[in-house]
Design an enzyme around this catalytic site. Structure first.
Site, mmCIF file in Angstrom:
data_model
loop_
_atom_site.group_PDB
_atom_site.id
_atom_site.type_symbol
_atom_site.label_atom_id
_atom_site.label_comp_id
_atom_site.label_asym_id
_atom_site.label_seq_id
_atom_site.Cartn_x
_atom_site.Cartn_y
_atom_site.Cartn_z
ATOM 1 N N CYS A 1 0.881 -1.108 0.033
ATOM 2 C CA CYS A 1 0.002 -0.173 0.153
ATOM 3 C C CYS A 1 0.844 1.290 -0.023
ATOM 4 C CB CYS A 1 -0.954 0.134 1.112
ATOM 5 S SG CYS A 1 -0.330 0.019 2.687
ATOM 6 N N HIS B 1 15.085 -19.558 17.057
ATOM 7 C CA HIS B 1 13.983 -18.687 16.502
ATOM 8 C C HIS B 1 12.815 -19.627 16.490
ATOM 9 C CE1 HIS B 1 17.287 -15.961 15.637
ATOM 10 N NE2 HIS B 1 17.874 -16.878 14.878
HETATM 11 C C1 RB5 Z 1 -4.044 5.007 0.965
HETATM 12 O O1 RB5 Z 1 -4.166 6.713 0.890
HETATM 13 C C2 RB5 Z 1 -3.254 4.879 2.176
HETATM 14 O O2 RB5 Z 1 -3.699 5.269 3.288
HETATM 15 C C3 RB5 Z 1 -2.778 3.351 2.051
HETATM 16 O O3 RB5 Z 1 -2.344 2.940 0.879
HETATM 17 C C4 RB5 Z 1 -1.779 3.095 3.122
HETATM 18 O O4 RB5 Z 1 -0.594 3.889 3.244
HETATM 19 C C5 RB5 Z 1 -2.385 2.855 4.642
HETATM 20 O O5 RB5 Z 1 -1.590 2.419 5.482
#
Ligand code: RB5
Length: 148
Positions: A65, A133
């Site tokens: 993300c 581990h």
């Molecule tokens: C999207 O705008 C953003 O919030 C997402 O990609 C991420 O960074 C969230 O943790």
């Protein structure tokens, strides 16, 4: 190995680069979306990847993300998932060796495409070291099971 991939709109480009790397390394990337740049919610894709690993459909996963943080928070809610947010190659190697991480989380807005692919290569070419581990992972599993 079948590797589950997921991203939101902010991680789409790096996910595609990582998919190409995985193919080059001889793996089979399975993409659980997103498929275009429309704004979507990262938990939906983190859940799909986590479930694919829980069922055994895929062995490991990658979630991308904007920062990698939302993906890692979500993925680590799922039993048996050890998701590691990595920002450098050393973290990727260490989390494979010491934590047997089964999901790599990346932030495309943080590491970009070039470094992101290098981190993924480090992750997918490093094995778990076992030994002491494993004892620590057993303790994590016991916490998940409510035994500790
Ligand atoms: C999207 O705008 C953003 O919030 C997402 O990609 C991420 O960074 C969230 O943790």
């Amino acid at each position: 190995m079948r590797i589950a991939l997921g991203s939101d709109h902010a991680g789409l480009a790096l996910k595609r680069e990582v998919a190409a790397l995985l193919t080059k390394l001889g793996h089979e990337p399975i993409d659980f979306g997103a498929t275009d740049s429309a704004s979507v919610d990262y938990p939906d894709f983190a859940a799909a990847v986590a479930r694919a690993i829980q069922t055994g459909d895929c062995v490991q996963g990658v979630l991308v993300c904007g920062t990698g943080i939302g993906m890692s928070i979500t993925a680590n809610k799922f039993r048996g998932i050890r998701a590691a947010l990595c920002t450098c190659e050393m973290e990727a190697r260490m989390t494979r060796q010491h934590n047997d991480a089964n999901v790599l989380c990346l932030g495309e807005r943080v590491v970009g495409l070039g470094l992101g692919v290098c981190i993924a290569e480090a992750f997918f070419t490093t094995d778990f070291a076992g030994d002491r581990h494993q004892r620590r992972l057993d303790k994590i599993a016991a916490i998940e099971a409510g035994e500790r």
